[in-house]
Scaffold this motif. Structure first.
Motif, short mmCIF file in Angstrom:
data_model
loop_
_atom_site.label_atom_id
_atom_site.label_comp_id
_atom_site.label_asym_id
_atom_site.label_seq_id
_atom_site.Cartn_x
_atom_site.Cartn_y
_atom_site.Cartn_z
N HIS A 116 0.85 -1.19 0.00
CA HIS A 116 0.00 0.00 0.00
C HIS A 116 0.89 1.24 0.00
O HIS A 116 2.08 1.17 0.33
CB HIS A 116 -0.97 0.02 1.19
CG HIS A 116 -0.33 -0.15 2.55
ND1 HIS A 116 -1.06 -0.25 3.70
CD2 HIS A 116 0.97 -0.22 2.92
CE1 HIS A 116 -0.25 -0.39 4.73
NE2 HIS A 116 1.00 -0.36 4.29
N SER A 120 0.64 3.51 2.02
CA SER A 120 0.77 4.00 3.40
C SER A 120 2.22 4.06 3.85
O SER A 120 2.57 4.80 4.78
CB SER A 120 -0.05 3.12 4.35
OG SER A 120 -1.42 3.14 3.98
N GLN A 140 3.43 7.44 4.02
CA GLN A 140 3.07 8.16 5.25
C GLN A 140 4.24 8.11 6.22
O GLN A 140 4.69 9.13 6.74
CB GLN A 140 1.88 7.50 5.94
CG GLN A 140 0.51 7.78 5.37
CD GLN A 140 -0.54 7.27 6.36
OE1 GLN A 140 -0.43 7.46 7.58
NE2 GLN A 140 -1.57 6.61 5.83
N ARG A 153 0.16 -6.90 -4.54
CA ARG A 153 -0.32 -7.90 -3.60
C ARG A 153 -0.41 -9.25 -4.29
O ARG A 153 -0.77 -9.31 -5.47
CB ARG A 153 -1.70 -7.52 -3.04
CG ARG A 153 -1.58 -6.39 -2.03
CD ARG A 153 -2.90 -6.02 -1.40
NE ARG A 153 -2.81 -4.65 -0.91
CZ ARG A 153 -3.79 -3.99 -0.36
NH1 ARG A 153 -4.97 -4.57 -0.22
NH2 ARG A 153 -3.63 -2.75 0.06
N GLN A 201 -2.60 3.23 -6.01
CA GLN A 201 -3.33 3.92 -4.95
C GLN A 201 -2.90 5.39 -4.90
O GLN A 201 -1.83 5.74 -5.37
CB GLN A 201 -3.01 3.30 -3.58
CG GLN A 201 -3.52 1.89 -3.39
CD GLN A 201 -3.29 1.38 -1.97
OE1 GLN A 201 -2.32 1.74 -1.31
NE2 GLN A 201 -4.21 0.54 -1.49
N GLU A 232 -2.48 7.90 -1.68
CA GLU A 232 -2.53 8.03 -0.23
C GLU A 232 -2.70 9.50 0.11
O GLU A 232 -2.25 10.37 -0.65
CB GLU A 232 -1.19 7.53 0.34
CG GLU A 232 -1.18 7.34 1.82
CD GLU A 232 -1.78 5.99 2.20
OE1 GLU A 232 -2.05 5.18 1.31
OE2 GLU A 232 -1.99 5.77 3.40
N PHE A 236 -8.32 -0.50 10.41
CA PHE A 236 -6.95 -0.54 9.88
C PHE A 236 -6.02 -0.40 11.08
O PHE A 236 -6.33 0.35 12.02
CB PHE A 236 -6.68 0.61 8.89
CG PHE A 236 -7.57 0.55 7.66
CD1 PHE A 236 -7.30 -0.33 6.62
CD2 PHE A 236 -8.68 1.39 7.56
CE1 PHE A 236 -8.12 -0.39 5.51
CE2 PHE A 236 -9.51 1.33 6.45
CZ PHE A 236 -9.23 0.45 5.42
N PHE A 261 -3.39 1.20 11.41
CA PHE A 261 -2.70 2.51 11.50
C PHE A 261 -3.65 3.68 11.67
O PHE A 261 -3.21 4.83 11.75
CB PHE A 261 -1.81 2.72 10.27
CG PHE A 261 -2.33 2.06 9.02
CD1 PHE A 261 -1.97 0.75 8.71
CD2 PHE A 261 -3.19 2.75 8.17
CE1 PHE A 261 -2.46 0.13 7.56
CE2 PHE A 261 -3.68 2.14 7.02
CZ PHE A 261 -3.31 0.81 6.71
N THR A 262 -4.96 3.43 11.75
CA THR A 262 -5.89 4.54 12.01
C THR A 262 -6.86 4.14 13.12
O THR A 262 -7.21 2.97 13.27
CB THR A 262 -6.70 4.90 10.74
OG1 THR A 262 -7.19 3.71 10.14
CG2 THR A 262 -5.85 5.68 9.75
N GLY A 315 -10.19 3.65 2.03
CA GLY A 315 -10.11 3.48 3.46
C GLY A 315 -9.56 4.77 4.05
O GLY A 315 -8.79 5.48 3.40
N CYS A 316 -9.96 5.06 5.30
CA CYS A 316 -9.49 6.32 5.89
C CYS A 316 -9.62 6.26 7.41
O CYS A 316 -10.13 5.28 7.97
CB CYS A 316 -10.28 7.50 5.33
SG CYS A 316 -12.07 7.34 5.59
N ALA A 321 -5.69 10.21 7.65
CA ALA A 321 -5.05 9.60 6.49
C ALA A 321 -6.12 8.88 5.68
O ALA A 321 -7.16 8.50 6.21
CB ALA A 321 -3.97 8.62 6.91
N PHE A 322 -5.88 8.76 4.40
CA PHE A 322 -6.78 7.97 3.56
C PHE A 322 -5.98 7.32 2.45
O PHE A 322 -4.85 7.74 2.14
CB PHE A 322 -7.90 8.85 2.97
CG PHE A 322 -7.41 10.06 2.20
CD1 PHE A 322 -7.07 9.97 0.85
CD2 PHE A 322 -7.30 11.30 2.83
CE1 PHE A 322 -6.62 11.09 0.16
CE2 PHE A 322 -6.85 12.42 2.14
CZ PHE A 322 -6.51 12.32 0.80
N GLY A 323 -6.52 6.25 1.91
CA GLY A 323 -5.85 5.57 0.79
C GLY A 323 -6.91 5.06 -0.16
O GLY A 323 -7.84 4.36 0.27
N1 PHE Z 1 -3.60 1.33 3.27
C1 PHE Z 1 -4.99 0.96 3.30
C2 PHE Z 1 -5.22 -0.11 2.25
O1 PHE Z 1 -4.42 -0.29 1.37
C3 PHE Z 1 -5.88 2.14 3.02
C4 PHE Z 1 -5.81 3.20 4.08
C5 PHE Z 1 -4.94 4.24 3.97
C6 PHE Z 1 -6.68 3.17 5.18
C7 PHE Z 1 -4.85 5.23 4.94
C8 PHE Z 1 -6.63 4.14 6.13
C9 PHE Z 1 -5.74 5.17 6.02
O2 PHE Z 1 -6.23 -0.81 2.26
#
Ligand code: PHE
Length: 343
Positions: free
Chosen positions: A170, A172, A175, A196, A210, A212, A250, A252-253, A284-285, A307-309
Motif C-alpha cells: 500500500h 501507506s 506516510q 499484492r 493507490q 494516499e 486498519f 494505522f488509524t 479506506g481512511c 489519512a486515507f488511501g
Molecule cells: N492502506 C490501506 C489499504 O491499502 C488504506 C488506508 C490508507 C486506510 C490510509 C486508512 C488510512 O487498504
C-alpha cells in the motif's frame, strides 16, 4: 587559343553533359595532356609561350567546369522548389494517448493540489518497517494477513536494521517516510503502484495503484477529514455526489472508516455510461493512530491527523466504463487508443 574558345563555348546543361565535359578536359585522359608531350617539337624560343598557353587552357577548363556544375545544381534545386506545395496538409503525426490510470490519477492529484496538498513519493521495493511495523502492524500482527505480500527473496540485500524487503502492499509506507523526514504541519498525497499476491481476475490484479493522503497538524479532527473527502468526491464525480462513511478497521488509524460514493442515475459525470446504482467503496481512511505518530517521531500529545488511501483502478473503471481490470496492464493499443481524445 582555339582550344580555349572551344572550352568556353562547349554547352553543358545537364548533369551528364557536365560530367562529359569533365572527362574531356579534366579527366585522367583529357585532351590537354598530349599537348604537354608535344612541347618537344616546339622551337626553343616558343616553348615558354606554349607551356603558358596550355596551363591557361587547364585553368579555363577548371573554371568553366565549376561554373557549369553550379548552374546545373541551381536549376535542379529550383525545380524541386517549385514542386513543393507549401499549402499541402502536413503528414499526420501519430500521437500516443494517456493511460486511463494516469488520467484518473491526474484528476485526483489536481483536486488535492488545489486545496494545498503536495505530492510525495516513496520506493516500490520497500522495507518491512515502513510498509508494516511503523504503520503499527508488527510481524506477528494478524492484520498482516489482510494484505498478501510479495517478499523479496532471501539472500537479496536486507533493509535498514536487517528488516525484510518487500514490494509495498500500500502507499501507506509513504506516510511513514514523510512523517520521519518532515515536521508538521504535513499535507501530502502519495500516488503510486502497489503489489499484492492475489489471483488475477477481471476484478483484481497483483499490481494496482493507490493515492494516499495524509494531513497532520494541531487540532485536526474527524470532521475535517469528512469535509475534505466530501469535497474530493464532489469534484471527482459531480456536485451532488453523496458519500457514506462506514466504520472499519486498519492497524494505522483509529477510528477507521471506509468511504462509499453513491453511484446512481443522478451522478452527473462527463464520462458516465456505467449502468447500475448503489454504494461503491472507493477508499479506506481514519484518524492517524497515536502509535504511528510515535513510531515516526511525531508528538501525539501535540498533533493529530487523518489519512486515507484510495484505489485508482476501480475509479478508472467507473469513469471510463471498463469491465476488466486486466485490460489496464496488457498494453493492447486497441484499448489504449480509445483514450486518445481524453485530456
Ligand atoms: N492502506 C490501506 C489499504 O491499502 C488504506 C488506508 C490508507 C486506510 C490510509 C486508512 C488510512 O487498504
Amino acid at each position: 587559343n582555339t582550344l580555349i574558345t572551344e572550352i568556353l563555348s562547349t554547352p553543358a546543361a545537364t548533369t551528364e553533359e557536365v560530367e562529359r565535359f569533365r572527362i574531356t578536359y579534366l579527366g585522367t585522359k583529357n585532351v590537354l595532356k598530349p599537348l604537354m608531350g608535344e612541347i618537344r617539337t616546339i622551337p626553343n624560343e616558343r616553348k615558354r609561350e606554349f607551356g603558358q598557353l596550355v596551363n591557361r587552357a587547364k585553368e579555363v577548363a577548371q573554371q568553366r567546369y565549376n561554373d557549369l556544375q553550379r548552374a546545373v545544381q541551381q536549376e535542379q534545386s529550383e525545380q524541386q522548389g517549385s514542386s513543393l506545395d507549401l499549402t499541402a496538409p502536413a503528414e499526420p503525426l501519430p500521437l500516443g494517448s494517456r493511460h486511463p490510470i494516469a488520467l484518473t490519477m491526474r484528476r485526483i492529484i489536481s483536486i488535492f493540489e488545489r486545496i494545498g496538498f503536495t505530492v510525495a513519493e516513496g520506493p516500490e521495493i520497500e522495507d518491512d518497517w515502513h510498509n508494516f511495523s511503523a504503520m503499527n502492524t508488527p510481524e506477528d500482527h494478524p492484520a498482516r494477513d489482510m494484505q498478501d505480500t510479495f517478499y523479496v527473496a532471501a539472500g537479496m540485500p536486507a533493509g535498514p536494521d536487517h528488516t525484510a524487503m518487500l514490494l509495498r502492499t500500500h502507499t501507506s509506507s509513504v506516510q511513514a517516510r514523510t512523517m520521519e523526514s518532515q515536521a508538521p504541519p504535513i499535507r501530502i498525497i502519495a500516488p503510486g503502484r502497489v503489489y499484492r499476491n492475489e489471483t488475477i481476475s477481471a476484478r483484481s490484479h497483483a499490481q494496482f495503484h493507490q493515492v494516499e493522503g495524509l494531513y497532520i497538524a494541531e487540532g485536526v479532527s474527524f470532521a475535517d477529514m469528512k469535509a475534505t473527502l466530501l469535497h474530493f468526491a464532489r469534484e471527482m464525480y459531480g456536485a451532488d455526489t453523496k458519500i457514506r462513511l462506514r466504520p472499519s478497521y486498519f492497524p494505522f488509524t483509529e477510528p477507521s472508516a471506509e468511504m462509499d460514493i453513491w453511484w446512481g442515475l443522478e451522478t452527473k459525470h462527463d464520462h458516465r455510461i456505467t449502468k447500475g446504482t448503489g454504494w461503491l467503496e472507493i477508499m479506506g481512511c481514519g484518524m492517524v493512530d497515536p502509535q504511528v505518530l510515535t513510531n515516526c517521531g511525531i508528538d501525539p500529545e501535540r498533533y493529530t491527523g487523518y489519512a486515507f488511501g484510495m484505489g485508482i483502478e476501480r475509479q478508472a473503471m467507473l469513469l471510463y466504463n471498463i469491465t476488466d481490470i486486466r485490460l489496464m496492464f496488457e498494453n493492447d493499443v486497441r484499448f489504449l487508443r480509445q483514450f486518445a481524445s481524453v485530456l
